[in-house]
Write a protein that holds these residues in place. Structure first.
Motif, PDB file in Angstrom:
ATOM      1  N   PRO A  39      11.107  26.926 -25.775  1.00  0.00           N
ATOM      2  CA  PRO A  39      10.519  28.313 -25.693  1.00  0.00           C
ATOM      3  C   PRO A  39       9.019  28.536 -26.070  1.00  0.00           C
ATOM      4  O   PRO A  39       8.821  28.103 -26.751  1.00  0.00           O
ATOM      5  CB  PRO A  39      11.338  29.586 -26.681  1.00  0.00           C
ATOM      6  N   PHE A  40       8.269  29.528 -25.051  1.00  0.00           N
ATOM      7  CA  PHE A  40       6.836  29.905 -25.209  1.00  0.00           C
ATOM      8  C   PHE A  40       6.957  30.718 -26.743  1.00  0.00           C
ATOM      9  O   PHE A  40       5.698  30.609 -27.671  1.00  0.00           O
ATOM     10  CB  PHE A  40       7.048  31.092 -24.081  1.00  0.00           C
ATOM     11  N   CYS A  41       7.516  31.128 -27.459  1.00  0.00           N
ATOM     12  CA  CYS A  41       7.761  31.551 -28.437  1.00  0.00           C
ATOM     13  C   CYS A  41       9.014  31.643 -29.658  1.00  0.00           C
ATOM     14  O   CYS A  41      10.207  30.682 -29.099  1.00  0.00           O
ATOM     15  CB  CYS A  41       7.605  32.997 -29.166  1.00  0.00           C
ATOM     16  N   GLN A  42       9.035  31.770 -31.052  1.00  0.00           N
ATOM     17  CA  GLN A  42      10.331  32.216 -31.530  1.00  0.00           C
ATOM     18  C   GLN A  42      10.418  32.883 -31.863  1.00  0.00           C
ATOM     19  O   GLN A  42      11.869  32.837 -33.092  1.00  0.00           O
ATOM     20  CB  GLN A  42       9.458  31.353 -33.123  1.00  0.00           C
ATOM     21  N   CYS A  43      10.998  34.049 -30.845  1.00  0.00           N
ATOM     22  CA  CYS A  43      11.672  34.571 -30.815  1.00  0.00           C
ATOM     23  C   CYS A  43      13.158  34.287 -30.499  1.00  0.00           C
ATOM     24  O   CYS A  43      14.114  35.356 -30.515  1.00  0.00           O
ATOM     25  CB  CYS A  43      11.190  36.199 -30.137  1.00  0.00           C
ATOM     26  N   TRP A  44      13.507  33.107 -30.236  1.00  0.00           N
ATOM     27  CA  TRP A  44      14.715  32.809 -29.625  1.00  0.00           C
ATOM     28  C   TRP A  44      15.325  31.689 -30.001  1.00  0.00           C
ATOM     29  O   TRP A  44      15.951  31.046 -29.906  1.00  0.00           O
ATOM     30  CB  TRP A  44      14.191  31.986 -27.963  1.00  0.00           C
ATOM     31  N   HIS A  45      15.033  31.929 -31.060  1.00  0.00           N
ATOM     32  CA  HIS A  45      16.645  31.765 -32.559  1.00  0.00           C
ATOM     33  C   HIS A  45      18.057  31.183 -32.116  1.00  0.00           C
ATOM     34  O   HIS A  45      19.130  30.711 -32.573  1.00  0.00           O
ATOM     35  CB  HIS A  45      15.719  31.731 -33.347  1.00  0.00           C
ATOM     36  N   GLN A  46      17.795  33.129 -31.555  1.00  0.00           N
ATOM     37  CA  GLN A  46      19.390  32.935 -31.184  1.00  0.00           C
ATOM     38  C   GLN A  46      20.201  32.685 -30.609  1.00  0.00           C
ATOM     39  O   GLN A  46      19.533  33.187 -29.302  1.00  0.00           O
ATOM     40  CB  GLN A  46      19.411  34.832 -31.868  1.00  0.00           C
ATOM     41  N   ARG A  47      21.280  31.966 -30.271  1.00  0.00           N
ATOM     42  CA  ARG A  47      22.022  30.687 -29.800  1.00  0.00           C
ATOM     43  C   ARG A  47      22.870  31.550 -28.607  1.00  0.00           C
ATOM     44  O   ARG A  47      24.099  31.166 -28.175  1.00  0.00           O
ATOM     45  CB  ARG A  47      21.905  29.304 -30.290  1.00  0.00           C
ATOM     46  N   ALA A  48      23.673  32.453 -29.478  1.00  0.00           N
ATOM     47  CA  ALA A  48      24.785  33.492 -29.682  1.00  0.00           C
ATOM     48  C   ALA A  48      25.508  33.570 -27.813  1.00  0.00           C
ATOM     49  O   ALA A  48      23.649  34.664 -27.648  1.00  0.00           O
ATOM     50  CB  ALA A  48      24.942  34.286 -30.267  1.00  0.00           C
ATOM     51  N   PRO A  49      25.551  33.862 -26.943  1.00  0.00           N
ATOM     52  CA  PRO A  49      25.830  34.463 -25.114  1.00  0.00           C
ATOM     53  C   PRO A  49      25.380  36.074 -25.920  1.00  0.00           C
ATOM     54  O   PRO A  49      26.107  36.516 -26.458  1.00  0.00           O
ATOM     55  CB  PRO A  49      27.505  33.993 -25.647  1.00  0.00           C
ATOM     56  N   VAL A  50      24.689  36.281 -24.675  1.00  0.00           N
ATOM     57  CA  VAL A  50      24.684  38.261 -24.450  1.00  0.00           C
ATOM     58  C   VAL A  50      24.806  38.180 -23.440  1.00  0.00           C
ATOM     59  O   VAL A  50      24.721  37.756 -22.353  1.00  0.00           O
ATOM     60  CB  VAL A  50      22.769  38.067 -25.270  1.00  0.00           C
ATOM     61  N   PRO A  51      25.905  38.465 -23.222  1.00  0.00           N
ATOM     62  CA  PRO A  51      25.883  39.530 -21.286  1.00  0.00           C
ATOM     63  C   PRO A  51      24.636  39.748 -20.539  1.00  0.00           C
ATOM     64  O   PRO A  51      23.295  40.001 -21.332  1.00  0.00           O
ATOM     65  CB  PRO A  51      26.830  40.968 -21.741  1.00  0.00           C
ATOM     66  N   TRP A  52      24.806  39.151 -19.902  1.00  0.00           N
ATOM     67  CA  TRP A  52      23.256  39.709 -19.360  1.00  0.00           C
ATOM     68  C   TRP A  52      22.523  41.617 -18.923  1.00  0.00           C
ATOM     69  O   TRP A  52      21.854  41.427 -18.749  1.00  0.00           O
ATOM     70  CB  TRP A  52      23.869  39.486 -17.742  1.00  0.00           C
ATOM     71  N   GLN A  53      23.959  42.496 -19.508  1.00  0.00           N
ATOM     72  CA  GLN A  53      23.825  43.094 -18.687  1.00  0.00           C
ATOM     73  C   GLN A  53      23.156  43.763 -19.977  1.00  0.00           C
ATOM     74  O   GLN A  53      21.923  45.491 -19.940  1.00  0.00           O
ATOM     75  CB  GLN A  53      24.990  44.318 -18.728  1.00  0.00           C
ATOM     76  N   GLN A  54      22.920  43.190 -21.213  1.00  0.00           N
ATOM     77  CA  GLN A  54      22.273  43.819 -22.606  1.00  0.00           C
ATOM     78  C   GLN A  54      21.298  42.350 -22.747  1.00  0.00           C
ATOM     79  O   GLN A  54      20.730  43.196 -23.664  1.00  0.00           O
ATOM     80  CB  GLN A  54      23.476  43.758 -23.081  1.00  0.00           C
ATOM     81  N   LEU A  55      20.335  42.145 -22.001  1.00  0.00           N
ATOM     82  CA  LEU A  55      19.118  40.933 -22.629  1.00  0.00           C
ATOM     83  C   LEU A  55      18.620  41.848 -22.835  1.00  0.00           C
ATOM     84  O   LEU A  55      18.153  42.940 -22.396  1.00  0.00           O
ATOM     85  CB  LEU A  55      19.265  40.716 -21.120  1.00  0.00           C
ATOM     86  N   ASP A  56      18.057  41.520 -24.283  1.00  0.00           N
ATOM     87  CA  ASP A  56      17.002  42.271 -25.143  1.00  0.00           C
ATOM     88  C   ASP A  56      15.520  41.201 -25.008  1.00  0.00           C
ATOM     89  O   ASP A  56      15.767  41.304 -26.603  1.00  0.00           O
ATOM     90  CB  ASP A  56      17.240  42.913 -25.741  1.00  0.00           C
ATOM     91  N   PRO A  57      15.056  40.246 -23.960  1.00  0.00           N
ATOM     92  CA  PRO A  57      13.811  39.564 -24.789  1.00  0.00           C
ATOM     93  C   PRO A  57      12.963  40.523 -24.900  1.00  0.00           C
ATOM     94  O   PRO A  57      12.624  41.644 -25.023  1.00  0.00           O
ATOM     95  CB  PRO A  57      14.116  38.561 -23.458  1.00  0.00           C
TER      96      PRO A  57
ATOM     97  N   GLY B 109      13.652  30.948 -22.648  1.00  0.00           N
ATOM     98  CA  GLY B 109      12.464  31.518 -22.825  1.00  0.00           C
ATOM     99  C   GLY B 109      11.421  30.831 -23.263  1.00  0.00           C
ATOM    100  O   GLY B 109      10.209  30.996 -23.414  1.00  0.00           O
ATOM    101  N   THR B 110      11.950  29.952 -21.989  1.00  0.00           N
ATOM    102  CA  THR B 110       9.654  29.126 -21.404  1.00  0.00           C
ATOM    103  C   THR B 110       9.891  30.367 -20.759  1.00  0.00           C
ATOM    104  O   THR B 110      10.343  30.975 -19.794  1.00  0.00           O
ATOM    105  CB  THR B 110      10.831  27.999 -20.727  1.00  0.00           C
ATOM    106  N   ILE B 111       8.009  30.062 -20.706  1.00  0.00           N
ATOM    107  CA  ILE B 111       7.704  30.512 -19.351  1.00  0.00           C
ATOM    108  C   ILE B 111       6.895  29.876 -18.406  1.00  0.00           C
ATOM    109  O   ILE B 111       5.946  28.592 -19.103  1.00  0.00           O
ATOM    110  CB  ILE B 111       6.039  31.631 -20.366  1.00  0.00           C
ATOM    111  N   VAL B 112       7.382  29.763 -17.527  1.00  0.00           N
ATOM    112  CA  VAL B 112       7.673  28.778 -16.162  1.00  0.00           C
ATOM    113  C   VAL B 112       6.253  29.071 -15.449  1.00  0.00           C
ATOM    114  O   VAL B 112       6.182  30.293 -14.414  1.00  0.00           O
ATOM    115  CB  VAL B 112       8.277  27.983 -15.281  1.00  0.00           C
ATOM    116  N   GLY B 113       4.828  28.664 -14.986  1.00  0.00           N
ATOM    117  CA  GLY B 113       3.963  29.305 -14.339  1.00  0.00           C
ATOM    118  C   GLY B 113       3.892  28.262 -12.808  1.00  0.00           C
ATOM    119  O   GLY B 113       4.268  26.984 -12.975  1.00  0.00           O
ATOM    120  N   VAL B 114       3.676  29.062 -11.866  1.00  0.00           N
ATOM    121  CA  VAL B 114       3.582  28.274 -10.486  1.00  0.00           C
ATOM    122  C   VAL B 114       2.187  28.638 -10.009  1.00  0.00           C
ATOM    123  O   VAL B 114       2.016  29.414  -9.887  1.00  0.00           O
ATOM    124  CB  VAL B 114       4.194  28.747  -9.456  1.00  0.00           C
ATOM    125  N   ARG B 115       1.132  27.473  -9.559  1.00  0.00           N
ATOM    126  CA  ARG B 115      -0.293  28.103  -9.156  1.00  0.00           C
ATOM    127  C   ARG B 115      -0.333  27.353  -7.550  1.00  0.00           C
ATOM    128  O   ARG B 115      -0.475  25.744  -7.849  1.00  0.00           O
ATOM    129  CB  ARG B 115      -1.350  27.594  -9.828  1.00  0.00           C
TER     130      ARG B 115
END
Length: 315
Positions: free
Chosen positions: A18-36, A164-170
């Motif tokens: 991932p881009f940063c360390q904010c993605w350590h929580q591995r528990a499943p999260v409903p897509w309606q409640q995503l708070d990245p 958590g990965t940031i994918v760039g396309v140039r």
């Protein structure tokens, strides 16, 4: 047929990050409640384009946020391959850069980020689990597994991407090249000869149920000598030295995010193939026609020296 890559032990151990360390929580999260997190994003910036409303109606295909920047594929369950397309075409002689953040786990048959023409039927694999982007000559893509795909060919390119990965396309429609960035790190030019397409669209395809992606940046600049010069200037001058630039150049190189990214000059170029000799067939004569036809970057492991007496190619 492309040769198999020779991967080192260190390459085999590398994993997408991932881009940063904010993605350590591995528990499943409903897509309606995503708070990245919003690390790495330019807060308050407007994207020049957003995702287009899907031609197929119904909640089972995909769901778009109100600002049309966040998309969830197969919100309830997956029955095939869903594709989202940008609402703005990419035209010749213009530079484009766009980024997405992967909000959910990458899994399943395939999740691909790339480009395609209007000739690509994005509904053709609605009930098929397949790698749609890159299936033919009208599309290009990078899989979450790190594989480049085009014209039903594939080349292992990188470690891929994960939650958590940031994918760039140039996309450089001035020269006709496409380059990927993983967490702002350049991966080298992946595709050439894009100028044969008059128009391209940004696209993402996914077979994974409840997989979400957010568009975090989308900008473009008209191709010119000034833009090319600023790219070189922005990549060759350190951030501290940038403060010593004339005010006009400093503002342009720092306000336009894409210009501050590394250019091809910071990626180690692969050695040029030797000139063909009459006594032996070089790997250039073997692979150059295939490279021109497929538009895939010719990797070092595809460059296999060949003698004139051996007529079978490496599989």
């Amino acid at each position: 047929m492309l040769a198999a890559p020779v991967m080192s032990t260190s390459d085999a151990k590398r994993q997408p990050e991932p881009f940063c360390q904010c993605w350590h929580q591995r528990a499943p999260v409903p897509w309606q409640q995503l708070d990245p997190c919003n690390c790495g994003e330019i807060l308050g910036s407007d994207c020049e384009w957003t995702w287009d409303e899907p031609a197929i109606s119904g909640p089972g295909w995909l769901a778009l946020s109100e600002d049309k920047r966040q998309v969830t594929f197969h919100p309830f369950y997956s029955a095939g391959t869903a594709v989202i397309k940008g609402d703005t075409p990419f035209l010749l002689n213009t530079h484009y850069y766009w980024e997405v953040k992967i909000l959910t786990e990458a899994y399943g048959t395939d999740i691909i980020i790339g480009m395609g023409t209007s000739k690509l039927d994005i509904t053709s694999a609605r009930f098929l689990f397949t790698s749609l982007l890159g299936k033919n000559g009208e599309s290009y893509g990078l899989s979450y597994t790190g594989v480049l795909r085009h014209n039903d060919q594939e080349v292992p390119e990188s470690v891929g991407f994960c939650r958590g990965t940031i994918v760039g396309v140039r996309v450089d429609m001035w020269r006709g090249t496409l380059e990927y960035y993983l967490n702002r790190q350049p991966q080298g030019i992946s595709f050439y000869n894009l100028r044969r397409h008059k128009v391209l669209y940004p696209m993402i395809s996914s077979t994974a149920a409840q997989s979400s992606v957010r568009l975090v940046y989308a900008g473009s600049w008209r191709g010119s000598l000034l833009v090319d010069a600023l790219k070189i200037l922005a990549s060759s001058v350190s951030p501290k030295k940038r403060l010593e630039l004339p005010p006009g150049l400093m503002f342009t190189s720092t306000s336009q995010f894409w210009l501050t990214l590394p250019t091809d000059g910071q990626v180690k170029e692969e050695p040029k193939p030797p000139a063909p000799k009459e006594s032996a067939r070089s790997y250039y004569t073997l692979f150059a026609p295939q490279q021109a036809a497929s538009c895939l970057k010719c990797r070092h492991w595809q460059m296999v020296p060949r003698s004139s007496g051996n007529a079978q190619s490496q599989r």
